[in-house]
Design a protein around this motif. Structure first.
Motif, PDB file in Angstrom:
ATOM      1  N   UNK A 196       0.816  -1.217   0.000  1.00 27.66           N
ATOM      2  CA  UNK A 196       0.000   0.000   0.000  1.00 27.66           C
ATOM      3  C   UNK A 196       0.845   1.260   0.000  1.00 27.66           C
ATOM      4  N   UNK A 197       2.091   1.181   0.508  1.00 25.90           N
ATOM      5  CA  UNK A 197       2.938   2.361   0.582  1.00 25.90           C
ATOM      6  C   UNK A 197       3.750   2.568  -0.687  1.00 25.90           C
ATOM      7  N   UNK A 198       4.073   1.464  -1.393  1.00 25.90           N
ATOM      8  CA  UNK A 198       4.923   1.545  -2.575  1.00 25.90           C
ATOM      9  C   UNK A 198       5.574   0.194  -2.819  1.00 25.90           C
ATOM     10  N   UNK A 199       6.487   0.138  -3.770  1.00 22.11           N
ATOM     11  CA  UNK A 199       7.145  -1.128  -4.074  1.00 22.11           C
ATOM     12  C   UNK A 199       8.049  -1.550  -2.913  1.00 22.11           C
ATOM     13  N   UNK A 200       8.027  -2.839  -2.579  1.00 23.82           N
ATOM     14  CA  UNK A 200       8.829  -3.379  -1.483  1.00 23.82           C
ATOM     15  C   UNK A 200      10.010  -4.143  -2.057  1.00 23.82           C
ATOM     16  N   UNK A 201      11.211  -3.813  -1.606  1.00 27.77           N
ATOM     17  CA  UNK A 201      12.424  -4.534  -1.982  1.00 27.77           C
ATOM     18  C   UNK A 201      12.803  -5.438  -0.816  1.00 27.77           C
ATOM     19  N   UNK A 202      13.098  -6.709  -1.094  1.00 30.85           N
ATOM     20  CA  UNK A 202      13.371  -7.656  -0.018  1.00 30.85           C
ATOM     21  C   UNK A 202      14.171  -8.838  -0.554  1.00 30.85           C
ATOM     22  N   UNK A 203      14.557  -9.721   0.352  1.00 23.43           N
ATOM     23  CA  UNK A 203      15.161 -11.005   0.027  1.00 23.43           C
ATOM     24  C   UNK A 203      14.311 -12.093   0.656  1.00 23.43           C
ATOM     25  N   UNK A 207      13.986 -11.340   7.194  1.00 25.81           N
ATOM     26  CA  UNK A 207      13.066 -10.332   7.710  1.00 25.81           C
ATOM     27  C   UNK A 207      13.710  -8.957   7.644  1.00 25.81           C
ATOM     28  N   UNK A 208      13.818  -8.443   6.448  1.00 25.82           N
ATOM     29  CA  UNK A 208      14.377  -7.105   6.208  1.00 25.82           C
ATOM     30  C   UNK A 208      13.778  -6.581   4.912  1.00 25.82           C
ATOM     31  N   UNK A 209      13.455  -5.297   4.879  1.00 21.19           N
ATOM     32  CA  UNK A 209      12.820  -4.748   3.679  1.00 21.19           C
ATOM     33  C   UNK A 209      13.054  -3.250   3.582  1.00 21.19           C
ATOM     34  N   UNK A 210      13.023  -2.758   2.363  1.00 20.45           N
ATOM     35  CA  UNK A 210      13.055  -1.325   2.084  1.00 20.45           C
ATOM     36  C   UNK A 210      11.873  -1.022   1.175  1.00 20.45           C
ATOM     37  N   UNK A 211      11.074  -0.041   1.558  1.00 23.07           N
ATOM     38  CA  UNK A 211       9.915   0.357   0.772  1.00 23.07           C
ATOM     39  C   UNK A 211      10.193   1.712   0.132  1.00 23.07           C
ATOM     40  N   UNK A 212       9.996   1.801  -1.171  1.00 23.40           N
ATOM     41  CA  UNK A 212      10.090   3.075  -1.883  1.00 23.40           C
ATOM     42  C   UNK A 212       8.687   3.664  -1.947  1.00 23.40           C
TER      43      UNK A 212
END
Length: 352
Positions: A196-203, A207-212
């Motif tokens: 809902x916030x934007x594209x999620x980058x993860x592996x 349990x780690x993520x960066x949202x643009x």
């Protein structure tokens, strides 16, 4: 992290020949220093060899020094490194660039949001190190930022892109690229998905993520699909299940990461507070270089930046200090190499 309800105390542990001492700052000048230090001593009794001994307190305006028989082996074992601190709404807003209202909401939900997990700092450092340029412009007024502000968390970092962020270029920098099965560029095993916030980058499996924030899954997907090496045997891993071959390169890539990238991106507001027309990031294994082009110098902004880095467990390397370079490192962790901040002065002078 020590959360103190009455007074926000920043502490930095310094070793000396006969033991150690702690240096700090009181964020609220009206606070009762003696009471706060006594509370600190009660809260952290294991740090001292003699629990019944109160620290020797010296006060200099808002600065203070605590001398006590600290147990150095215990100090080194502190999970937060060399710094124990808490943060208030105003400070969090200044460090990250977010509004005070949003900072208050996040602090209420998680008081440890500036302390990422190991998996999180490794992941977000890998992304920050590939931003290359976080500010650029021809004049101070025309400078564009790649990051507007960030919302930190223990297992996630939300980046609000600025007008200077080139999404196709970032996608090319982050998407894993291989030559005949050998990792060449990007972040191995990186995947992306919608939110809902934007594209999620993860592996996957971590349990780690960066949202643009504000960047749609569709736009990011289009940028990734458009990638083409144009070379036989060279390809981008654009999605799907992570293969064993790709997963094998994850620990290899992680060796190039340090916590500097995570610290810098979570303190983007402190970086932007420095006068600048351009800010660039360079990896210099085993450290990192932050190059800042300035039209003028500001001792106040530089002092604020140094204090922000000290709060993040970094210590100033005075032996490396020059008029145009500030160097930091982690106490007791010299193998990570230094963080070098180069200040390149380009004054606005009309030719002729």
């Amino acid at each position: 992290m020590l959360v103190n309800e009455h007074c926000l105390i920043f502490l930095r542990i310094i070793r000396e020949s006969r033991g150690a001492y702690v240096i700090g700052q009181v964020e609220k000048p009206e606070a009762d220093l003696e009471r706060e230090v006594r509370a600190l001593h009660v809260a952290l009794p294991s740090l001292c060899r003699k629990r019944e001994t109160l620290p020797n307190l010296l006060v200099y305006e808002r600065e203070f020094v605590i001398r006590a028989p600290f147990n150095l082996s215990t100090l080194r074992a502190l999970p937060t490194g060399a710094t124990i601190w808490s943060v208030n709404t105003e400070t969090l807003s200044e460090l990250t660039g977010m509004t005070e209202q949003r900072a208050s909401e996040l602090l209420h939900a998680d008081s440890k949001l500036m302390t990422p997990s190991t998996e999180q700092w490794v992941f977000e450092s890998a992304i920050f190190d590939r931003l290359w340029t976080i500010a650029s412009g021809h004049t101070p007024g025309s400078t564009e930022h790649s990051i507007q502000y960030v919302e930190p968390g223990q297992q996630v970092l939300i980046i609000h892109p600025g007008t200077g962020l080139d999404i196709p270029k970032l996608a090319a920098s982050l998407t894993p690229q291989f030559d005949d099965g050998t990792w060449r560029n990007g972040i191995p095993a990186l995947r992306f998905g919608p939110s809902n916030r934007g594209v999620v980058l993860f592996r996957e499996g971590i349990d780690a993520a960066v949202i643009l924030a504000g960047v749609s899954h569709h736009d990011w997907s289009d940028a990734v699909r458009a990638l083409d090496t144009g070379t036989p045997g060279s390809y981008y891993s654009k999605g799907g299940r992570v293969t064993a071959e790709e997963a094998a390169w994850v620990p290899v890539e992680a060796r190039y990461r340090t916590r500097y990238g995570s610290i810098l991106i979570r303190h983007i507001g402190a970086i932007y507070a420095l006068p600048h027309m351009g800010i660039h990031v360079y990896s210099k294994s085993p450290g990192i270089v932050l190059e800042i082009f300035q039209h003028e110098r500001s001792s106040e902004a530089e002092y604020g930046f140094v204090r922000a880095m000290e709060r993040a467990s970094l210590v100033l390397i005075r032996s490396h200090a020059t008029p145009d370079e500030i160097a930091f490192t982690f106490q007791h962790q010299d193998e990570e190499g230094p963080l070098l901040v180069r200040l390149a002065l380009r004054p606005l002078v009309f030719p002729g």
